[in-house]
Design an enzyme around this catalytic site. Structure first.
Site, mmCIF file in Angstrom:
data_model
loop_
_atom_site.group_PDB
_atom_site.id
_atom_site.type_symbol
_atom_site.label_atom_id
_atom_site.label_comp_id
_atom_site.label_asym_id
_atom_site.label_seq_id
_atom_site.Cartn_x
_atom_site.Cartn_y
_atom_site.Cartn_z
ATOM 1 N N LYS A 79 44.857 39.620 36.614
ATOM 2 C CA LYS A 79 43.678 39.365 37.453
ATOM 3 C C LYS A 79 43.469 40.459 38.502
ATOM 4 O O LYS A 79 42.349 40.682 38.947
ATOM 5 C CB LYS A 79 43.775 37.985 38.089
ATOM 6 C CG LYS A 79 43.653 36.892 37.031
ATOM 7 C CD LYS A 79 43.504 35.503 37.576
ATOM 8 C CE LYS A 79 43.214 34.504 36.468
ATOM 9 N NZ LYS A 79 44.320 34.358 35.496
HETATM 10 C C1 PLP Z 1 44.210 33.827 34.234
HETATM 11 C C2 PLP Z 1 45.304 34.126 33.271
HETATM 12 C C3 PLP Z 1 45.121 33.988 31.877
HETATM 13 C C4 PLP Z 1 43.832 33.468 31.275
HETATM 14 O O1 PLP Z 1 42.775 34.375 31.383
HETATM 15 P P1 PLP Z 1 41.256 33.914 31.160
HETATM 16 O O2 PLP Z 1 40.442 35.049 31.606
HETATM 17 O O3 PLP Z 1 41.073 32.696 32.046
HETATM 18 O O4 PLP Z 1 41.096 33.573 29.727
HETATM 19 C C5 PLP Z 1 46.173 34.338 31.045
HETATM 20 N N1 PLP Z 1 47.356 34.783 31.538
HETATM 21 C C6 PLP Z 1 47.573 34.912 32.865
HETATM 22 C C7 PLP Z 1 48.904 35.366 33.344
HETATM 23 C C8 PLP Z 1 46.556 34.602 33.783
HETATM 24 O O5 PLP Z 1 46.781 34.720 35.111
#
Ligand code: PLP
Length: 472
Positions: free
Chosen positions: A113
């Site tokens: 993120k």
């Molecule tokens: C947020 C997250 C996901 C999922 O991603 P999306 O964009 O919601 O599909 C997968 N792995 C980790 C470690 C995350 O923080």
């Protein structure tokens, strides 16, 4: 580039108009009016660009209301070796011939993120200064999103963050990451309750339109278009590292929750990046795997939503999914509104007609494939990656790798997106390997740092009072 809503509002809006917005006024999600197509010459030019410059080129196609020199400067300030730990920003690791991990988790909070949120911090600061405005970001988190938002917004002018989290329920490492921030514009509020209580408070505050307007309350959730756009870049960066020529095709495997990450892959593919398959991986919360197997999208109740060892993928519905369905339906806003509006409200889901659904998984259509993984699969995959390739992977990446291996095709490189580092989810790593994963050197010992956090009852009124007192 103008933006429109998936539910039919075509009021022309530029990038800066939607940057600070969540949903479109009609309840839909914003998308560009069309996807710019990248021709072979441009793709060849982009191969070999440094990450920040590649980001600038891609973003420029979607952003025409920020002067180019400013946008270039914002990209250069975001994607630095200092923030992401390596000059390549998203380096590819080879597991074996044709199977790669793309490292997206070397940012400050050790999860992918950061890739988008760090850019958002710079864009928000820029746009707010340009308008002479301020923004108070209110959010609820059970882990990754909240810390990524705080590390992106810390010290940024014109922005404050009020982040609610369920008291005592985040992992010790995640708590330490968030609560050790000493920046004056970051406010951690631990709520005596569970994640749903935090989310209910955010909803209650946001539904008070007068309060929301007076205190300039905003969000940074995963439906934000700028976040999605920032994620498109690493699909290109991964492709260039896994191939030598632009005649080659690759597949990506993506650990998925709210469909934000893989939706960026869909956008990259629509732009003409030679992607063979977009392989969507879920954990036991298999809402999206079910859709790509059957054409039925069925939202889960909270009782049906499992708490798993890949918690950032524990979703009951996928908040970005409407964007893909809109494209799948040939951008029929009427039909999209019917499905995600009335039908979803009445029936808790929908089933597409077979001719509507068919292009989703066809190679000459949208190229999706999917699969799901269980706790036992995660443990086995973490062990296997450790034994065969001496690579320690986190639980979410393990879901991706497991499903990726079920979908490999001869001659097509498979790139698994590494969405977090193992140190974030230590308990499961210890269960799988009997080894304690080490955080990167800069983060060792953060559990011992002084903490800034206010403990509050699950009471929207009290949270509003806190914001009122601290928002200027
Ligand atoms: C947020 C997250 C996901 C999922 O991603 P999306 O964009 O919601 O599909 C997968 N792995 C980790 C470690 C995350 O923080």
């Amino acid at each position: 580039m103008k933006y429109l809503s998936t539910r039919g509002d075509t009021t022309p809006r530029g990038f800066s108009d939607i940057l600070l917005e969540g949903l479109a006024p009609d309840g839909g999600l914003f998308l560009p009016a069309s996807y710019p197509r990248i021709d072979a010459a441009t793709l060849a030019q982009w191969r070999g660009l440094p990450y920040a410059e590649l980001a600038f080129r891609i973003l420029s196609l979607y952003i025409d209301d920020i002067p180019a020199a400013d946008l270039q400067r914002l990209c250069a300030a975001t994607y630095t070796e200092q923030t992401f730990g390596t000059p390549r920003i998203t380096p590819l690791k080879t597991l074996e011939d044709g199977l790669y991990l793309e490292a997206l988790s070397n940012g400050p909070t050790l999860a992918f993120k950061d890739m988008a949120m760090q850019l958002l911090g710079h864009l928000f600061e820029y746009e707010l200064a340009r308008r002479g405005e301020e923004l108070n970001i209110l959010g609820a988190t059970s882990g990754d999103t909240g810390s990524a938002a705080e590390y992106a917004m810390r010290g940024k002018k014109g922005v404050r963050v009020f982040m609610l989290s369920p008291h005592g329920r985040m992992s010790p490492f995640q708590q330490a990451q968030m609560f050790s921030l000493q920046d004056a514009n970051i406010h951690n509020i631990a709520i005596e309750g569970v994640f749903d209580d935090c989310q209910d408070i955010v909803k209650a505050v946001s539904n008070d339109l007068d309060f929301k307007r007076r205190h300039r309350i905003g969000t940074v959730n995963s439906i934000n278009w700028a976040r999605l756009l920032a994620q498109v870049v690493y699909y290109f960066a991964g492709y260039f590292q896994a191939t030598r020529s632009n005649d080659e095709r690759v597949s990506f495997a993506v650990p998925s929750g709210n469909f934000g990450n893989i939706c960026a892959g869909h956008v990259a593919r629509m732009m003409g990046l030679p992607i063979e398959r977009l392989v969507l991986a879920t954990n036991e919360n298999n809402v999206l795997d079910e859709f790509f197997r059957t054409g039925t999208y069925r939202v889960r109740s909270s009782a049906e939503t499992h708490e798993t060892s890949s918690p950032s993928m524990d979703i009951s519905k996928a908040s970005n999914f409407e964007r893909f369905v809109f494209d799948l339906l040939g951008r029929d806003a009427e039909r999209t509104r019917e499905l995600f509006g009335a039908t979803l409200a009445r029936e808790g889901g929908f089933t597409l007609a077979s001719d509507e659904f068919a292009p989703a998984t066809r190679a000459d259509g949208f190229g999706f494939a999917s699969g799901s993984s269980t706790h036992a699969d995660r443990l086995a995959t973490i062990r296997e990656a450790w034994q065969r390739w001496q690579t320690m992977i986190d639980t979410h990446t393990a879901d991706g790798l497991k499903v990726a291996r079920d979908h490999r095709q001869p001659g097509v490189p498979m790139i698994v997106l590494e969405t977090a580092l193992p140190a974030k989810f230590a308990a499961t790593i210890v269960e799988a390997l009997g080894v304690q994963p080490e955080p990167p050197p800069a983060l060792r010992g953060i559990e011992a740092l002084p903490r800034r956090c206010t403990l509050m009852a699950a009471d929207a009124q009290a949270v509003k009072q806190y914001i009122e007192m601290h928002c200027r």
